[in-house]
Structure formats: C-alpha cells, structure tokens
Enzyme design. Structure first.
Site, PDB file in Angstrom:
ATOM      1  NE  ARG A   1      12.141   5.749  -1.369  1.00  0.00           N
ATOM      2  CZ  ARG A   1      13.127   6.584  -1.029  1.00  0.00           C
ATOM      3  NH1 ARG A   1      14.268   6.575  -1.680  1.00  0.00           N
ATOM      4  NH2 ARG A   1      12.968   7.428  -0.030  1.00  0.00           N
TER       5      ARG A   1
ATOM      6  NE  ARG B   1      12.233   5.734   3.932  1.00  0.00           N
ATOM      7  CZ  ARG B   1      13.304   6.358   3.455  1.00  0.00           C
ATOM      8  NH1 ARG B   1      14.251   5.670   2.847  1.00  0.00           N
ATOM      9  NH2 ARG B   1      13.451   7.654   3.570  1.00  0.00           N
TER      10      ARG B   1
HETATM   11  P1  AMP Z   1      16.730   9.552   4.384  1.00  0.00           P
HETATM   12  O1  AMP Z   1      16.606   8.061   4.416  1.00  0.00           O
HETATM   13  O2  AMP Z   1      18.137  10.004   4.127  1.00  0.00           O
HETATM   14  O3  AMP Z   1      15.721  10.203   3.488  1.00  0.00           O
HETATM   15  O4  AMP Z   1      16.393  10.059   5.866  1.00  0.00           O
HETATM   16  C1  AMP Z   1      15.151   9.806   6.470  1.00  0.00           C
HETATM   17  C2  AMP Z   1      14.924  10.798   7.617  1.00  0.00           C
HETATM   18  O5  AMP Z   1      15.970  10.642   8.599  1.00  0.00           O
HETATM   19  C3  AMP Z   1      14.993  12.266   7.234  1.00  0.00           C
HETATM   20  O6  AMP Z   1      13.771  12.728   6.697  1.00  0.00           O
HETATM   21  C4  AMP Z   1      15.343  12.918   8.570  1.00  0.00           C
HETATM   22  O7  AMP Z   1      14.210  12.962   9.407  1.00  0.00           O
HETATM   23  C5  AMP Z   1      16.323  11.910   9.158  1.00  0.00           C
HETATM   24  N1  AMP Z   1      17.716  12.228   8.752  1.00  0.00           N
HETATM   25  C6  AMP Z   1      18.544  11.462   7.999  1.00  0.00           C
HETATM   26  N2  AMP Z   1      19.744  12.054   7.831  1.00  0.00           N
HETATM   27  C7  AMP Z   1      19.675  13.246   8.498  1.00  0.00           C
HETATM   28  C8  AMP Z   1      20.575  14.329   8.683  1.00  0.00           C
HETATM   29  N3  AMP Z   1      21.809  14.332   8.119  1.00  0.00           N
HETATM   30  N4  AMP Z   1      20.167  15.379   9.441  1.00  0.00           N
HETATM   31  C9  AMP Z   1      18.948  15.401  10.008  1.00  0.00           C
HETATM   32  N5  AMP Z   1      18.026  14.419   9.846  1.00  0.00           N
HETATM   33  C10 AMP Z   1      18.381  13.342   9.102  1.00  0.00           C
END
Ligand code: AMP
Length: 219
Positions: A127, A160
């Site tokens: 990705r 990322r």
């Molecule tokens: P994502 O893009 O949703 O995969 O989020 C990327 C990163 O942001 C995750 O691996 C966490 O480190 C942090 N993160 C996003 N949403 C949350 C959440 N609801 N609770 C805790 N950490 C979060």
C-alpha cells in the site's frame, strides 16, 4: 445515521468509508488520518501520537477519546458519522456510546469487514499513499499510472511507516485481539453485521450498502 466500520488493518475500511460517507451524506471520521494530520503539523498531540503509531501501537485511550469526542461535537458531525478506526478498545466504545446517548443518536450499525489474514499481509505491504491528497494505491491491485506519483494531484507517493513489513505483523497481532473484543461487545447489542471484504472494491461497497439499507429500513 451513526455507523462504525470495523476490521483489521488493510480490509479496506478507509477506502470504503470515504465512498460510503459521500454516498450517504455522512461525515467520515478517521482517527488514523486525524493523528497523521496532527503529526504532520507537529502539534503536541501529533508528536506524542507519532511515537505510538511508528511502533504499530495504539495511542492511549484518554488522548484518542478526547480527540474523537471533540470532533463529533462539531456542527458538521450532526448530520451523521461514519467512523473509521474508532473505537479500537472497549473504553473507547463505551465513551462513544455514552456521548451518542447524550445526543439521542445511538450507533445504528457496526459493519465488520472480514478478509483472510494471508491476503491482508500482501495488501498491507503493497500500500502506497499520496502525501498530498491521501489517495491510496497498491502495487498489485491499483498501481498509479506514473511510478510513485499520484494520478489525481501528481503528489509524491510514500509508504506509511506503519505499512512497512516489520511493523505490519505487529500491527495485525495487536489489532486481532482488540477487534475480537469489539466484535463481542457489539454482538451483545445486536449491532454487528459481518461483511465479506474479498473481491472488487465496488462489490464490497454494494454489500455494505445493502446492509445499511436493511438497517435503515428497520429503524
Ligand atoms: P489507521 O490509519 O486507522 O490504521 O491508524 C493508524 C495508527 O493511528 C494506529 O496504528 C494507531 O497507532 C493510531 N490510531 C488510530 N485510531 C486509533 C484509535 N481509535 N485508538 C488508538 N490508536 C489509534
């Protein structure tokens, strides 16, 4: 409507959330995007979140819950929300329930997108994301027309930090545990709907829309 998209990293939550939110006139809220945005702007929230994100760990509940509750109290969130990446823990789910109960608009449905984990590993490590507009590409399934440049805005594509192979397995392991807990939590409230996340993106969107239409008709 107040909807939650649930699933392990790489199931296509972000892509589907964008399409569905615009189709249904809901505000798309991705806590991952909010943290990345804050990290890019080097705010104190962003810098502390970055430490957890780069290790594939969850940002602590207190920080995440405050950020989300503030966001859903804004005017543009009153038309309904499509949550992507939140909640990820039971305390987050409970805080959300409480806040939505106070405004008399409980969660209508939790859409749980499921994809076999071998496929997730392949998806996640391929990705690439546009650093300008956030458009998502994949080296196998959705490559950009020009190498490493966004088709939409010519922005540079980057991987990322948390999509890099070393971090991906850690992310999947950590996410599997909390996802199962949330599945049980929402099953107990009869809010959970499982959706097959394999196949073409449009097919998955159609599956999601038909579940949402069914839930909407039963309201
Ligand atoms: P994502 O893009 O949703 O995969 O989020 C990327 C990163 O942001 C995750 O691996 C966490 O480190 C942090 N993160 C996003 N949403 C949350 C959440 N609801 N609770 C805790 N950490 C979060």
């Amino acid at each position: 409507m107040q909807l939650i998209l649930l699933g392990l990293p790489g199931v296509g939550k972000g892509t589907q959330a964008k399409v569905l939110a615009s189709h249904l006139g809901l505000l798309h809220i991705s806590t991952g995007d909010m943290f990345r945005d804050a990290a890019e702007k080097k705010t104190s929230l962003g810098l502390s979140a970055q430490e957890f994100m780069s290790k594939g760990q969850l940002v602590p509940d207190e920080v995440t819950i405050n950020m989300l509750l503030e966001r859903i109290s804004e005017n543009d969130a009153q038309k309904g929300i499509m949550l992507d990446g939140f909640p990820r823990t039971i305390p987050q789910a409970k805080a959300l329930d409480e806040a939505l109960k106070n405004r008399n608009s409980p969660i209508d449905a939790v859409l749980y997108i499921k994809v076999p984990e071998v496929e997730l590993l392949a998806r996640l490590t391929g990705r690439w994301t546009c650093s300008e507009c956030g458009e998502i590409y994949h080296t196998q399934t959705n490559p950009p027309k020009k190498e490493e440049l966004c088709d939409l805005c010519d922005g540079v594509l980057s991987q990322r930090a948390d999509d890099q192979p070393d971090t991906v397995s850690d992310r999947l392991n950590a996410n599997r545990e909390w996802t199962e807990q949330l599945v049980t939590y929402y099953e107990d409230f009869s809010k959970l709907h499982s959706i097959d996340g394999t196949g073409e993106m449009e097919e998955i969107t159609e599956r999601l829309i038909s579940v949402i239409e069914m839930v909407s008709a039963e309201r």
